[in-house]
Design a protein around this motif. Structure first.
Motif, mmCIF file in Angstrom:
data_model
loop_
_atom_site.group_PDB
_atom_site.id
_atom_site.type_symbol
_atom_site.label_atom_id
_atom_site.label_comp_id
_atom_site.label_asym_id
_atom_site.label_seq_id
_atom_site.Cartn_x
_atom_site.Cartn_y
_atom_site.Cartn_z
ATOM 1 N N LEU A 95 -9.242 7.504 -9.941
ATOM 2 C CA LEU A 95 -9.173 8.187 -11.227
ATOM 3 C C LEU A 95 -9.098 7.164 -12.357
ATOM 4 N N SER A 96 -9.704 7.485 -13.486
ATOM 5 C CA SER A 96 -9.631 6.626 -14.671
ATOM 6 C C SER A 96 -8.319 6.887 -15.405
ATOM 7 N N SER A 97 -7.795 5.856 -16.043
ATOM 8 C CA SER A 97 -6.546 6.020 -16.798
ATOM 9 C C SER A 97 -6.479 4.984 -17.913
ATOM 10 N N PHE A 98 -5.590 5.245 -18.871
ATOM 11 C CA PHE A 98 -5.263 4.253 -19.902
ATOM 12 C C PHE A 98 -3.783 4.327 -20.200
ATOM 13 N N ARG A 99 -3.249 3.234 -20.737
ATOM 14 C CA ARG A 99 -1.815 3.130 -21.031
ATOM 15 C C ARG A 99 -1.629 2.650 -22.467
ATOM 16 N N THR A 100 -0.696 3.273 -23.188
ATOM 17 C CA THR A 100 -0.480 2.855 -24.570
ATOM 18 C C THR A 100 0.179 1.478 -24.650
ATOM 19 N N ASP A 101 0.934 1.073 -23.618
ATOM 20 C CA ASP A 101 1.558 -0.252 -23.674
ATOM 21 C C ASP A 101 0.525 -1.366 -23.540
ATOM 22 N N LEU A 102 -0.625 -1.062 -22.935
ATOM 23 C CA LEU A 102 -1.672 -2.067 -22.761
ATOM 24 C C LEU A 102 -2.815 -1.904 -23.754
ATOM 25 N N GLN A 103 -3.167 -0.659 -24.063
ATOM 26 C CA GLN A 103 -4.357 -0.405 -24.887
ATOM 27 C C GLN A 103 -4.060 0.249 -26.226
ATOM 28 N N GLY A 104 -2.790 0.531 -26.494
ATOM 29 C CA GLY A 104 -2.435 1.135 -27.772
ATOM 30 C C GLY A 104 -2.875 2.588 -27.871
ATOM 31 N N THR A 105 -2.972 3.069 -29.101
ATOM 32 C CA THR A 105 -3.372 4.448 -29.358
ATOM 33 C C THR A 105 -4.797 4.701 -28.871
ATOM 34 N N LYS A 106 -4.985 5.863 -28.231
ATOM 35 C CA LYS A 106 -6.314 6.269 -27.781
ATOM 36 C C LYS A 106 -6.629 7.650 -28.347
ATOM 37 N N VAL A 107 -7.859 7.814 -28.809
ATOM 38 C CA VAL A 107 -8.312 9.108 -29.318
ATOM 39 C C VAL A 107 -9.462 9.596 -28.445
ATOM 40 N N LEU A 108 -9.357 10.850 -28.004
ATOM 41 C CA LEU A 108 -10.422 11.492 -27.244
ATOM 42 C C LEU A 108 -11.001 12.618 -28.088
ATOM 43 N N SER A 109 -12.264 12.934 -27.857
ATOM 44 C CA SER A 109 -12.878 14.044 -28.580
ATOM 45 C C SER A 109 -13.760 14.843 -27.640
#
Length: 315
Positions: free
Chosen positions: A291-305
């Motif tokens: 599964l794909s994932s992201f983390r705010t501690d590593l990549q900061g704010t993320k916006v999806l649309s």
């Protein structure tokens, strides 16, 4: 090279013409041109997109391709350190789920203001823990909030008691979300899957859990729900999972990930936080199921649309 020389020649000619014009005309051009440029940007992009362009906010610039597109649904997983805050936008509706810890209040304030946001249609405070409630007074003091959802039980949390009193003093309508409650507008909806209107031993289990759907796209926001309450979550495939409890092992199971099979998982946690979030066990579950994932501690704010068919974000 030829084109570059032509541009330099044209620029030199323009400078010469301006120098030979009356001073008043030069002043007029100096003021009129920026105004015309601003009006052009507003007409092309609209006020919120223009606000993003001139914000100077690195979190916004990192997500600019998503923020500038015309998808009607935007989901902002905001980096508020070791806490939680998610902004959901559908057309002109704005819903903020949680406000992060007190120490990140200014970060949240700047992010919302740099987006050009001055009001919220709904503020949802999912459960009585300060890492989700800490910025609530800042939000209430700096933005027009039309309605607030609070847990039906304070669970002894002093900050939540203070927020509730403030809402009463300001006469802001308060609702206690529960399973089955639904918000709808056209083909967009948010359905509350949890809690039931009863007492819970663990304050995390007062979490209001929301399933958002727009046409073919589904997104699940777990707050800090513990795995002993996962029976409340339906067996459906989703596109985006807002991971529970900052990626804690108490809020994720292989069975849950398998039945939801999310396209992407968002984990909100602080850099080098003392709790070890996200749990290595949870990260292993995510890897094992590809599964794909992201983390705010590593990549900061993320916006999806989303346009209702595809889910987009900056990879």
């Amino acid at each position: 090279m030829k084109h570059w020389l032509q541009w330099k020649i044209q620029l030199a000619r323009l400078r010469h013409r301006l120098r030979t014009k009356p001073r008043c005309l030069r002043w007029i051009l100096a003021f009129v041109l920026p105004v015309l440029l601003t009006l052009t940007l507003l007409s092309v992009f609209g006020p919120q997109r223009c606000s993003c362009l001139i914000s100077g906010n690195q979190a916004i610039y990192a997500n600019l391709p998503i923020l500038m597109n015309r998808d009607p649904v935007k989901i902002h997983v905001i980096d508020v350190g070791q806490g939680d805050s998610t902004l959901i936008e559908f057309q002109d509706q704005r819903i903020l789920i949680d406000c992060g810890p007190p120490e990140c209040s200014l970060t949240l304030k700047r992010y919302l203001q740099d987006l050009g946001i001055h009001s919220l249609d709904l503020l949802i405070l999912t459960h009585p823990h300060d890492d989700h409630l800490g910025g609530a007074r800042m939000v209430l003091d700096n933005f027009e909030v039309k309605q607030v959802m609070l847990p039906h039980d304070l669970a002894g949390n002093d900050l939540l008691a203070d927020i509730r009193q403030h809402l009463e003093d300001c006469r802001i309508p308060v609702i206690h979300p529960h399973r089955g409650m639904k918000l709808e507008q056209a083909d967009w909806s948010m359905t509350c899957l949890h809690p039931l209107l009863k007492s819970y031993e663990n304050p995390n289990n007062y979490s209001s859990v929301w399933l958002m759907q727009y046409q073919n796209i589904r997104c699940l926001f777990l707050a800090d729900l513990e795995k002993d309450e996962f029976s409340q979550i339906p067996d459906i495939r989703i596109d985006f999972l807002r991971a529970g409890h900052h990626g804690s092992a108490t809020s994720c199971t292989p069975i849950l990930l398998k039945k939801l099979n999310p396209l992407v998982i968002g984990i909100s946690c602080g850099v080098n936080n003392p709790f070890g979030h996200p749990s290595p066990e949870v990260l292993a579950m995510i890897r094992e199921q590809n599964l794909s994932s992201f983390r705010t501690d590593l990549q900061g704010t993320k916006v999806l649309s989303s346009d209702g068919i595809f889910l987009r974000w900056v990879h």
